[in-house]
Motif scaffolding. Sequence first.
Motif, PDB file in Angstrom:
ATOM      1  N   LEU A   8       0.814  -1.214   0.000  1.00 21.23           N
ATOM      2  CA  LEU A   8       0.000   0.000   0.000  1.00 21.23           C
ATOM      3  C   LEU A   8       0.849   1.266   0.000  1.00 21.23           C
ATOM      4  O   LEU A   8       0.443   2.302  -0.523  1.00 21.23           O
ATOM      5  CB  LEU A   8      -0.948  -0.007   1.213  1.00 21.23           C
ATOM      6  CG  LEU A   8      -2.010  -1.121   1.227  1.00 21.23           C
ATOM      7  CD1 LEU A   8      -2.797  -1.071   2.530  1.00 21.23           C
ATOM      8  CD2 LEU A   8      -2.945  -0.991   0.027  1.00 21.23           C
ATOM      9  N   ASN A   9       2.020   1.178   0.612  1.00 19.51           N
ATOM     10  CA  ASN A   9       2.919   2.344   0.695  1.00 19.51           C
ATOM     11  C   ASN A   9       4.041   2.261  -0.334  1.00 19.51           C
ATOM     12  O   ASN A   9       5.161   2.731  -0.096  1.00 19.51           O
ATOM     13  CB  ASN A   9       3.494   2.469   2.101  1.00 19.51           C
ATOM     14  CG  ASN A   9       4.364   1.257   2.476  1.00 19.51           C
ATOM     15  OD1 ASN A   9       4.348   0.236   1.781  1.00 19.51           O
ATOM     16  ND2 ASN A   9       5.103   1.380   3.562  1.00 19.51           N
ATOM     17  N   GLU A  10       3.756   1.671  -1.512  1.00 24.19           N
ATOM     18  CA  GLU A  10       4.794   1.395  -2.499  1.00 24.19           C
ATOM     19  C   GLU A  10       5.559   2.651  -2.936  1.00 24.19           C
ATOM     20  O   GLU A  10       6.774   2.628  -3.089  1.00 24.19           O
ATOM     21  CB  GLU A  10       4.182   0.704  -3.720  1.00 24.19           C
ATOM     22  CG  GLU A  10       5.167   0.357  -4.835  1.00 24.19           C
ATOM     23  CD  GLU A  10       6.181  -0.725  -4.444  1.00 24.19           C
ATOM     24  OE1 GLU A  10       6.966  -1.136  -5.305  1.00 24.19           O
ATOM     25  OE2 GLU A  10       6.182  -1.156  -3.267  1.00 24.19           O
ATOM     26  N   GLU A  12       6.126   5.475  -1.296  1.00 27.21           N
ATOM     27  CA  GLU A  12       7.028   5.885  -0.214  1.00 27.21           C
ATOM     28  C   GLU A  12       8.151   4.876  -0.032  1.00 27.21           C
ATOM     29  O   GLU A  12       9.308   5.239   0.243  1.00 27.21           O
ATOM     30  CB  GLU A  12       6.261   6.045   1.097  1.00 27.21           C
ATOM     31  CG  GLU A  12       5.261   7.184   1.127  1.00 27.21           C
ATOM     32  CD  GLU A  12       3.924   6.801   0.493  1.00 27.21           C
ATOM     33  OE1 GLU A  12       3.785   5.632   0.040  1.00 27.21           O
ATOM     34  OE2 GLU A  12       3.034   7.664   0.440  1.00 27.21           O
ATOM     35  N   ARG A  13       7.838   3.589  -0.196  1.00 28.66           N
ATOM     36  CA  ARG A  13       8.837   2.535  -0.032  1.00 28.66           C
ATOM     37  C   ARG A  13       9.932   2.660  -1.093  1.00 28.66           C
ATOM     38  O   ARG A  13      11.133   2.582  -0.774  1.00 28.66           O
ATOM     39  CB  ARG A  13       8.167   1.166  -0.140  1.00 28.66           C
ATOM     40  CG  ARG A  13       9.048  -0.005   0.293  1.00 28.66           C
ATOM     41  CD  ARG A  13       8.435  -1.332  -0.083  1.00 28.66           C
ATOM     42  NE  ARG A  13       8.487  -1.545  -1.525  1.00 28.66           N
ATOM     43  CZ  ARG A  13       9.569  -1.974  -2.170  1.00 28.66           C
ATOM     44  NH1 ARG A  13      10.694  -2.216  -1.516  1.00 28.66           N
ATOM     45  NH2 ARG A  13       9.538  -2.156  -3.471  1.00 28.66           N
ATOM     46  N   SER A  16      12.185   5.575  -0.331  1.00 30.14           N
ATOM     47  CA  SER A  16      13.135   5.256   0.734  1.00 30.14           C
ATOM     48  C   SER A  16      14.289   4.409   0.208  1.00 30.14           C
ATOM     49  O   SER A  16      15.446   4.602   0.586  1.00 30.14           O
ATOM     50  CB  SER A  16      12.434   4.514   1.874  1.00 30.14           C
ATOM     51  OG  SER A  16      11.539   5.362   2.543  1.00 30.14           O
ATOM     52  N   LYS A 121      13.923  -3.527   7.206  1.00 29.13           N
ATOM     53  CA  LYS A 121      13.286  -2.203   7.281  1.00 29.13           C
ATOM     54  C   LYS A 121      14.331  -1.126   7.524  1.00 29.13           C
ATOM     55  O   LYS A 121      15.375  -1.376   8.111  1.00 29.13           O
ATOM     56  CB  LYS A 121      12.240  -2.199   8.395  1.00 29.13           C
ATOM     57  CG  LYS A 121      11.060  -3.116   8.129  1.00 29.13           C
ATOM     58  CD  LYS A 121      10.105  -3.160   9.310  1.00 29.13           C
ATOM     59  CE  LYS A 121      10.720  -3.915  10.475  1.00 29.13           C
ATOM     60  NZ  LYS A 121       9.768  -4.079  11.598  1.00 29.13           N
ATOM     61  N   GLU A 124      12.704   4.530   8.802  1.00 31.73           N
ATOM     62  CA  GLU A 124      11.324   5.014   8.707  1.00 31.73           C
ATOM     63  C   GLU A 124      10.316   3.861   8.693  1.00 31.73           C
ATOM     64  O   GLU A 124       9.145   4.053   8.403  1.00 31.73           O
ATOM     65  CB  GLU A 124      11.154   5.854   7.440  1.00 31.73           C
ATOM     66  CG  GLU A 124      11.979   7.142   7.457  1.00 31.73           C
ATOM     67  CD  GLU A 124      11.878   7.900   6.144  1.00 31.73           C
ATOM     68  OE1 GLU A 124      11.802   7.236   5.082  1.00 31.73           O
ATOM     69  OE2 GLU A 124      11.853   9.143   6.182  1.00 31.73           O
ATOM     70  N   MET A 126      10.179   1.492   6.610  1.00 31.89           N
ATOM     71  CA  MET A 126       9.862   1.090   5.241  1.00 31.89           C
ATOM     72  C   MET A 126      10.638  -0.186   4.906  1.00 31.89           C
ATOM     73  O   MET A 126      11.838  -0.286   5.197  1.00 31.89           O
ATOM     74  CB  MET A 126      10.241   2.188   4.246  1.00 31.89           C
ATOM     75  CG  MET A 126       9.431   3.459   4.394  1.00 31.89           C
ATOM     76  SD  MET A 126       7.737   3.191   3.819  1.00 31.89           S
ATOM     77  CE  MET A 126       7.016   4.795   4.199  1.00 31.89           C
TER      78      MET A 126
END
Length: 402
Positions: A8-10, A12-13, A16, A121, A124, A126
């Motif tokens: 879902l946070n691709e 932002e990932r 990072s 990770k 953050e 991620m």
Amino acid sequence: MLQPAVPLNEVERLKSLQEANILYSPSEEEFDNITQLASFICKTPISLISLVGEHEQWFKSKYGTELCDAQRDISFCSHAILEPEQIMEIEDTRLDVRFADNPFVIAEKEPIIYYAGMPLKNHENMVLGTLCVIDTKPNKLDKKQRKALTALAKQVEILLELKRKNEYLKTIRKELNDHNDLLKNFAGVVSHDMKMPLANMIMTADILKAKFDDQLGYEGLNYLKNIKQSGLKLSGYINGILEHYESDKIAAAHAEEFDIHDLLEEIIDLLHITEDCEINLPEKNTTIETNRAALEQIFLNLIGNSLKYNDKSKIIIDLECSENLDYYYFSVKDNGIGIPKDKEEDIFKIFTTLSKNDRSGNIGNGIGLSTVKRLVGNLGGNLRMESEVGKSTCFSFSIKRK
């Protein structure tokens, strides 16, 4: 075969991962040691540190395989990153609907039959990829192995964070160096451009006094005197700034051989001492090999301060020199006004003064000792001071032998 879902946070990932600045970077022993250890502990022939990019996964470290990357839509790690907090373990990939017909599973040579991957990770939270172990036959981690794989993954995260911080510090250092270079250039240009107008102002004050001495009166002459004194003070300030910012160039000069007595005698002549003063040279006339120009600048500042900041009827300055296999050691001790304990750390900061008048009633510009410290540091040495208010001050410094 089921293609992995997209986190879902691709966006932002991936950002990072890009900011980590580790994709396609050279192999590093610290990471390779971890994959080798993971393979040994988990008793698998292959171990990888895999970073999952937009279209492919890339192996930062690999053990037991020559593969460097793989398509993301057929990778096992793309499934593993969907559950960031736990190990994804597939004991037999041929029995898992997600991987049964995966090209890596049905391959004739070295098929992937077993997979276990722990997500990695960043600071953050991620997920960037996984630390995974792979086997060509069914397998299963015991409790200790799972704990070890989790711990090793944590070590990879620590390495990634250290690498990120180091890259950040390098960037900050470069920016500081760039700003410092601009400041040096600015100070140099401004200082040089101001020297001629100041010289003209001082000279004009002298001409006006000589030509109109009988017409100006006491008040007018006093104004001229203040103009000249202010010009001389500003000129000294500018010369100090130039010396400070040119100290790096001075320290970069080649070493030469000379004896310490000759150098100190030349410096004493340059100072044009008119006060009642006794300067005691080092007992032994040591021949040294170092940067003569830099050492001369250091002694000029220190001996000059011993002369200026002295309230005794007779000034006494003791100079010492010694050496060992690695360093030359020097000291300048006087019987001057001394420096208060609470000011001892501040005096080496540029533009910092003690707000005390010197022997001639002037206040220093706070540049000389900062320049001395900079020069000593550039010559690989250390500078320290001992002082007793009203009695004496001793500056000791070392210079690394070439």
